[in-house]
Motif scaffolding. Structure first.
Motif, PDB file in Angstrom:
ATOM      1  N   GLU A 167      44.316  43.811  34.515  1.00 12.26           N
ATOM      2  CA  GLU A 167      43.973  44.843  35.493  1.00 12.26           C
ATOM      3  C   GLU A 167      42.803  45.678  34.952  1.00 12.26           C
ATOM      4  OE1 GLU A 167      46.297  48.627  37.562  1.00 12.26           O
ATOM      5  OE2 GLU A 167      47.397  47.286  36.196  1.00 12.26           O
ATOM      6  N   ASN A 168      41.697  45.666  35.689  1.00  8.06           N
ATOM      7  CA  ASN A 168      40.547  46.483  35.284  1.00  8.06           C
ATOM      8  C   ASN A 168      40.840  47.926  35.671  1.00  8.06           C
ATOM      9  OD1 ASN A 168      38.179  47.811  34.830  1.00  8.06           O
ATOM     10  ND2 ASN A 168      36.887  46.419  36.012  1.00  8.06           N
ATOM     11  N   GLU A 205      34.498  38.442  33.565  1.00  9.91           N
ATOM     12  CA  GLU A 205      33.975  39.662  34.187  1.00  9.91           C
ATOM     13  C   GLU A 205      34.907  40.038  35.335  1.00  9.91           C
ATOM     14  OE1 GLU A 205      29.196  38.793  33.515  1.00  9.91           O
ATOM     15  OE2 GLU A 205      30.062  38.573  35.527  1.00  9.91           O
ATOM     16  N   MET A 206      35.374  41.291  35.322  1.00 11.38           N
ATOM     17  CA  MET A 206      36.241  41.790  36.392  1.00 11.38           C
ATOM     18  C   MET A 206      35.620  43.058  36.962  1.00 11.38           C
ATOM     19  SD  MET A 206      40.091  41.377  34.792  1.00 11.38           S
ATOM     20  CE  MET A 206      40.919  41.877  36.312  1.00 11.38           C
ATOM     21  N   GLU A 207      35.436  43.073  38.261  1.00  9.80           N
ATOM     22  CA  GLU A 207      34.891  44.268  38.904  1.00  9.80           C
ATOM     23  C   GLU A 207      35.948  45.373  38.941  1.00  9.80           C
ATOM     24  OE1 GLU A 207      31.738  44.642  39.489  1.00  9.80           O
ATOM     25  OE2 GLU A 207      31.263  42.549  39.043  1.00  9.80           O
ATOM     26  N   ILE A 225      42.752  43.229  40.024  1.00 10.53           N
ATOM     27  CA  ILE A 225      43.949  42.779  39.315  1.00 10.53           C
ATOM     28  C   ILE A 225      43.979  41.261  39.429  1.00 10.53           C
ATOM     29  CG2 ILE A 225      46.472  42.762  39.308  1.00 10.53           C
ATOM     30  CD1 ILE A 225      46.344  45.597  40.502  1.00 10.53           C
ATOM     31  N   HIS A 226      44.210  40.599  38.299  1.00  8.94           N
ATOM     32  CA  HIS A 226      44.287  39.134  38.303  1.00  8.94           C
ATOM     33  C   HIS A 226      45.577  38.702  37.626  1.00  8.94           C
ATOM     34  CE1 HIS A 226      42.982  34.984  38.258  1.00  8.94           C
ATOM     35  NE2 HIS A 226      43.333  34.929  36.987  1.00  8.94           N
ATOM     36  N   ASP A 227      46.396  37.941  38.344  1.00  9.61           N
ATOM     37  CA  ASP A 227      47.635  37.400  37.791  1.00  9.61           C
ATOM     38  C   ASP A 227      47.381  36.003  37.258  1.00  9.61           C
ATOM     39  OD1 ASP A 227      49.524  39.508  38.294  1.00  9.61           O
ATOM     40  OD2 ASP A 227      49.308  39.048  40.428  1.00  9.61           O
ATOM     41  N   SER A 228      47.890  35.731  36.073  1.00  9.61           N
ATOM     42  CA  SER A 228      47.752  34.412  35.467  1.00  9.61           C
ATOM     43  C   SER A 228      49.134  33.785  35.334  1.00  9.61           C
ATOM     44  CB  SER A 228      47.099  34.525  34.089  1.00  9.61           C
ATOM     45  OG  SER A 228      46.993  33.254  33.491  1.00  9.61           O
ATOM     46  N   GLU A 229      49.233  32.540  35.748  1.00 15.12           N
ATOM     47  CA  GLU A 229      50.472  31.792  35.569  1.00 15.12           C
ATOM     48  C   GLU A 229      50.716  31.579  34.074  1.00 15.12           C
ATOM     49  OE1 GLU A 229      52.503  30.631  38.035  1.00 15.12           O
ATOM     50  OE2 GLU A 229      51.207  31.720  39.434  1.00 15.12           O
TER      51      GLU A 229
END
Length: 186
Positions: A169-170, A114-116, A120-124
């Motif tokens: 990125e939402n 779940e992303m609001e 933005i979330h970076d994944s290694e």
């Protein structure tokens, strides 16, 4: 309900493990150093094997001791969303729920993410050979992989090699929800 005798349980589990790996009794005997005749007796539940024989089997098949003695799982297993504690990042605005945990014999795990809005979330990069599948449930997601950008909406799916950095990125005006299936190489 009467509990199954331990040697019967060991026999059924050994046979299931051997068959799941497409091993003959001869091949299993070669791997474990336990005779084909003894393995057959164990699988049929005709004998109660010694601890030293069981150790030869678990070492030869590279399994845990408990895999031979645990109860067989049901044909179905329910994973309850409400029972799972999420991994939380981005001040609580990114939540990854490990719905189906990784198991050695299955080589994958499933998360509900779940992303609001606006997160933005970076994944290694994962290690070499790891693949990821995204299944969009709601919202919109922009995924950056190297120099490529993919925009996904509810109902879409994306498969990619996850052994490189990637960004989620939402881009919706609401919470975005998707399932992430991470597959590990053999």
């Amino acid at each position: 309900m009467e509990h199954e005798q331990i040697h019967k349980k060991i026999g059924k589990n050994l046979q299931a493990i051997r068959k799941s790996r497409s091993l003959s009794l001869d091949q299993t005997a070669e791997l474990t150093g336990v005779s084909k005749a003894m393995l057959g007796q164990i699988e049929r539940g005709d004998t109660n094997p010694t601890i030293s024989i069981l150790w030869k089997i678990v070492n030869g098949l590279h399994i845990s001791f408990t895999q031979l003695i645990e109860d067989n799982e049901s044909v179905a297993k329910v994973y309850r969303f409400e029972d799972v504690e999420p991994f939380v990042e981005e001040d609580g605005n990114y939540r990854a729920f490990p719905i189906v945990p990784y198991e050695q014999q299955k080589r994958f795990e499933i998360y509900t993410v779940e992303m609001e809005r606006g997160i933005i979330h970076d994944s290694e990069a994962h290690f070499e050979g790891v693949e990821e599948y995204l299944l969009m449930m709601s919202g919109e997601l922009r995924v950056h992989i190297q120099d490529e950008v993919f925009e996904l909406r509810a109902g879409d799916a994306l498969h990619f090699a996850a052994d490189q950095p990637h960004r989620y990125e939402n881009i919706a005006d609401e919470k975005t929800v998707y399932h992430s299936i991470i597959c590990y190489p053999l």
